[in-house]
Design a protein around this motif. Structure first.
Motif, short mmCIF file in Angstrom:
data_model
loop_
_atom_site.label_atom_id
_atom_site.label_comp_id
_atom_site.label_asym_id
_atom_site.label_seq_id
_atom_site.Cartn_x
_atom_site.Cartn_y
_atom_site.Cartn_z
N PHE A 280 0.84 -1.20 0.00
CA PHE A 280 0.00 0.00 0.00
C PHE A 280 0.87 1.25 0.00
CE2 PHE A 280 0.79 -1.18 4.35
CZ PHE A 280 1.06 0.03 4.99
N GLY A 281 0.23 2.39 -0.26
CA GLY A 281 0.94 3.68 -0.25
C GLY A 281 1.59 3.94 -1.58
N GLY A 282 2.84 4.29 -1.53
CA GLY A 282 3.61 4.59 -2.73
C GLY A 282 3.95 6.07 -2.80
N TRP A 283 5.24 6.36 -2.62
CA TRP A 283 5.73 7.72 -2.68
C TRP A 283 6.95 7.73 -3.59
CZ3 TRP A 283 4.26 4.92 1.50
CH2 TRP A 283 3.09 5.33 2.13
N SER A 284 7.07 8.76 -4.39
CA SER A 284 8.16 8.80 -5.36
C SER A 284 8.87 10.14 -5.34
CB SER A 284 7.64 8.51 -6.77
OG SER A 284 6.75 9.53 -7.18
N LYS A 285 10.06 10.12 -5.89
CA LYS A 285 10.83 11.34 -6.12
C LYS A 285 11.28 11.31 -7.57
CE LYS A 285 12.86 15.14 -5.12
NZ LYS A 285 12.02 16.32 -5.16
N HIS A 286 10.96 12.35 -8.31
CA HIS A 286 11.32 12.44 -9.72
C HIS A 286 12.52 13.36 -9.88
CE1 HIS A 286 7.11 11.26 -9.57
NE2 HIS A 286 7.22 10.82 -10.81
N SER A 287 13.41 13.00 -10.78
CA SER A 287 14.57 13.86 -11.06
C SER A 287 14.82 13.88 -12.55
CB SER A 287 15.81 13.36 -10.32
OG SER A 287 16.19 12.10 -10.81
N ASP A 288 15.48 14.93 -13.00
CA ASP A 288 15.85 15.07 -14.41
C ASP A 288 14.64 15.01 -15.33
OD1 ASP A 288 18.47 15.14 -13.54
OD2 ASP A 288 18.68 12.97 -13.75
N PHE A 289 13.53 15.58 -14.92
CA PHE A 289 12.31 15.54 -15.71
C PHE A 289 12.14 16.83 -16.48
CE2 PHE A 289 11.23 11.86 -13.46
CZ PHE A 289 10.08 11.31 -14.00
N THR A 290 12.41 16.80 -17.76
CA THR A 290 12.15 17.96 -18.59
C THR A 290 10.67 18.30 -18.58
OG1 THR A 290 13.98 17.34 -20.01
CG2 THR A 290 12.40 18.91 -20.91
N VAL A 291 9.84 17.27 -18.70
CA VAL A 291 8.40 17.46 -18.73
C VAL A 291 7.93 18.14 -17.46
CG1 VAL A 291 6.20 16.22 -18.62
CG2 VAL A 291 7.91 15.55 -20.27
N TYR A 292 8.46 17.71 -16.31
CA TYR A 292 7.94 18.21 -15.05
C TYR A 292 8.59 19.51 -14.60
CZ TYR A 292 5.33 13.93 -14.91
OH TYR A 292 4.47 12.93 -15.21
N ASN A 293 9.44 20.11 -15.44
CA ASN A 293 9.83 21.49 -15.18
C ASN A 293 8.64 22.40 -15.46
OD1 ASN A 293 12.41 20.80 -14.46
ND2 ASN A 293 13.24 21.10 -16.52
N ASP B 82 11.46 5.20 -18.78
CA ASP B 82 10.36 6.16 -18.74
C ASP B 82 10.85 7.42 -19.44
OD1 ASP B 82 8.68 8.38 -17.84
OD2 ASP B 82 7.78 6.89 -16.52
N GLN B 83 10.10 7.87 -20.40
CA GLN B 83 10.57 8.97 -21.22
C GLN B 83 10.79 10.26 -20.42
OE1 GLN B 83 7.53 9.78 -24.07
NE2 GLN B 83 6.10 10.53 -22.55
N ASN B 84 10.28 10.31 -19.21
CA ASN B 84 10.28 11.56 -18.48
C ASN B 84 11.41 11.72 -17.46
OD1 ASN B 84 7.99 12.41 -19.83
ND2 ASN B 84 6.68 11.26 -18.46
N GLY B 85 12.24 10.73 -17.21
CA GLY B 85 13.34 10.90 -16.28
C GLY B 85 13.46 9.78 -15.27
N ASN B 86 14.29 10.00 -14.25
CA ASN B 86 14.55 9.01 -13.22
C ASN B 86 13.52 9.08 -12.11
OD1 ASN B 86 17.13 8.18 -14.37
ND2 ASN B 86 17.80 10.23 -13.79
N ILE B 87 13.15 7.91 -11.57
CA ILE B 87 12.16 7.85 -10.49
C ILE B 87 12.69 6.94 -9.39
CG2 ILE B 87 9.81 7.23 -9.82
CD1 ILE B 87 9.03 7.54 -12.80
N PHE B 88 12.64 7.42 -8.16
CA PHE B 88 12.91 6.61 -6.99
C PHE B 88 11.57 6.42 -6.29
CE2 PHE B 88 13.93 6.14 -2.48
CZ PHE B 88 14.70 4.99 -2.55
N PHE B 89 11.17 5.16 -6.02
CA PHE B 89 9.83 4.85 -5.53
C PHE B 89 9.94 3.99 -4.27
CE2 PHE B 89 6.04 2.11 -5.52
CZ PHE B 89 5.04 3.05 -5.65
N VAL B 90 9.11 4.29 -3.28
CA VAL B 90 9.06 3.50 -2.05
C VAL B 90 7.59 3.26 -1.68
CG1 VAL B 90 9.18 5.54 -0.54
CG2 VAL B 90 9.95 3.33 0.31
N ARG B 91 7.31 2.10 -1.11
CA ARG B 91 5.95 1.79 -0.64
C ARG B 91 6.07 0.87 0.57
NH1 ARG B 91 3.88 -2.54 -5.23
NH2 ARG B 91 5.48 -4.07 -4.73
N LEU B 92 4.96 0.64 1.24
CA LEU B 92 4.92 -0.19 2.43
C LEU B 92 4.09 -1.43 2.18
CD1 LEU B 92 4.32 2.62 5.07
CD2 LEU B 92 6.49 1.60 4.37
#
Length: 194
Positions: A27-40, A180-190
Motif C-alpha cells: 500500500f501507499g507509494g511515494w516517489s521522487k522524480h529527477s531530471d524531468f524535462t516534462v515536469y519542469n 520512462d521517457q520523463n526521467g529518473n524515479i525513486f519509488f518507495v511503498r509499504l
C-alpha cells in the motif's frame, strides 16, 4: 479497486493449500522524480495512494539448480495514481530471493525481486518552443502545451525489500530514465505479510 480486492481474495483461498507459499499486501507509494524535462513545466504527483497484492511460493527447480532453499517465484497486481495523477495498473512476475537476518534486529528479512512488469498508465507529452532573450542571450520556454495519453509498457523490474519486526515491508525501486521517457524515479511503498 474492488475487482483487485476480489481477485486477491479468490487467489488467496485457491492457494491456501499450497505449502511454502505466502501473500503480501502492499500500500501507499511515494516517489521522487529527477531530471524531468516534462515536469519542469508541470509538477508530478509523488503521493500515489496505491494498493496491491503479491503471491510467492518456493521454487523447487530454481532451488535445485542453484543448490539453495531460498528462491521463490510469484507475481503481483498493483493499482495506484501515477505521476500524472491518473489510474495506473501494473502486473508483475518475477523471482524473489529472501534472506533472513537474525542479528540485525529490527531488520528481520531483506529480499531482492527481479522480473518484468506490464504497465497500463498515462504519460505526459509536452510540446514547447524555446526562444532566446535578445538582451541576455539566455534561452527560455516561450510556449508549451501538454497532452496526457495512455500507454502499455513492458519493463524489467528490480526491487529490494526490507522487512522490519517480521511485519512491515518497505519496498525500494529505482526506475532509470531509459524506461520512462520523463526521467529518473525513486519509488518507495509499504506492505505486510498475510
Amino acid at each position: 479497486m474492488n475487482k483487485l480486492l476480489a481477485l486477491a481474495m479468490i487467489l488467496s483461498s485457491a492457494s491456501s493449500f499450497a505449502s511454502d507459499s505466502h501473500w503480501r499486501v502492499k500500500f501507499g507509494g511515494w516517489s521522487k522524480h529527477s531530471d524531468f524535462t516534462v515536469y519542469n513545466i508541470a509538477k508530478p504527483n509523488e503521493d500515489h495512494r496505491g494498493l496491491g497484492i503479491q503471491y510467492w511460493e518456493k521454487s523447487p527447480k530454481l532451488n535445485d539448480y542453484f543448490d539453495s532453499t531460498n528462491f521463490e517465484v510469484g507475481g503481483e497486481a498493483w493499482y495506484m495514481k501515477d505521476s500524472n495523477n491518473k489510474d495506473s495498473l501494473m502486473l508483475s512476475t518475477g523471482i524473489r530471493l529472501p534472506y533472513k537476518t537474525e542479528s540485525l534486529w529490527p531488520l528481520t528479512e531483506a529480499s531482492v525481486v527481479v522480473g518484468a512488469t506490464y504497465h497500463y498508465r498515462s504519460t505526459m507529452d509536452v510540446r514547447y518552443r524555446t526562444d532566446t532573450d535578445q538582451q541576455t542571450g539566455e534561452k527560455y520556454i516561450s510556449y508549451y502545451e501538454t497532452d496526457i495519453s495512455r500507454r502499455h509498457l513492458l519493463t524489467p523490474m528490480l526491487m529490494s525489500t526490507v522487512t522490519l519486526f517480521d511485519t512491515l515491508d518497505v519496498d525500494f525501486t529505482y526506475i532509470p530514465s531509459f524506461f520512462d521517457q520523463n526521467g529518473n524515479i525513486f519509488f518507495v511503498r509499504l506492505g505486510f505479510p498475510i
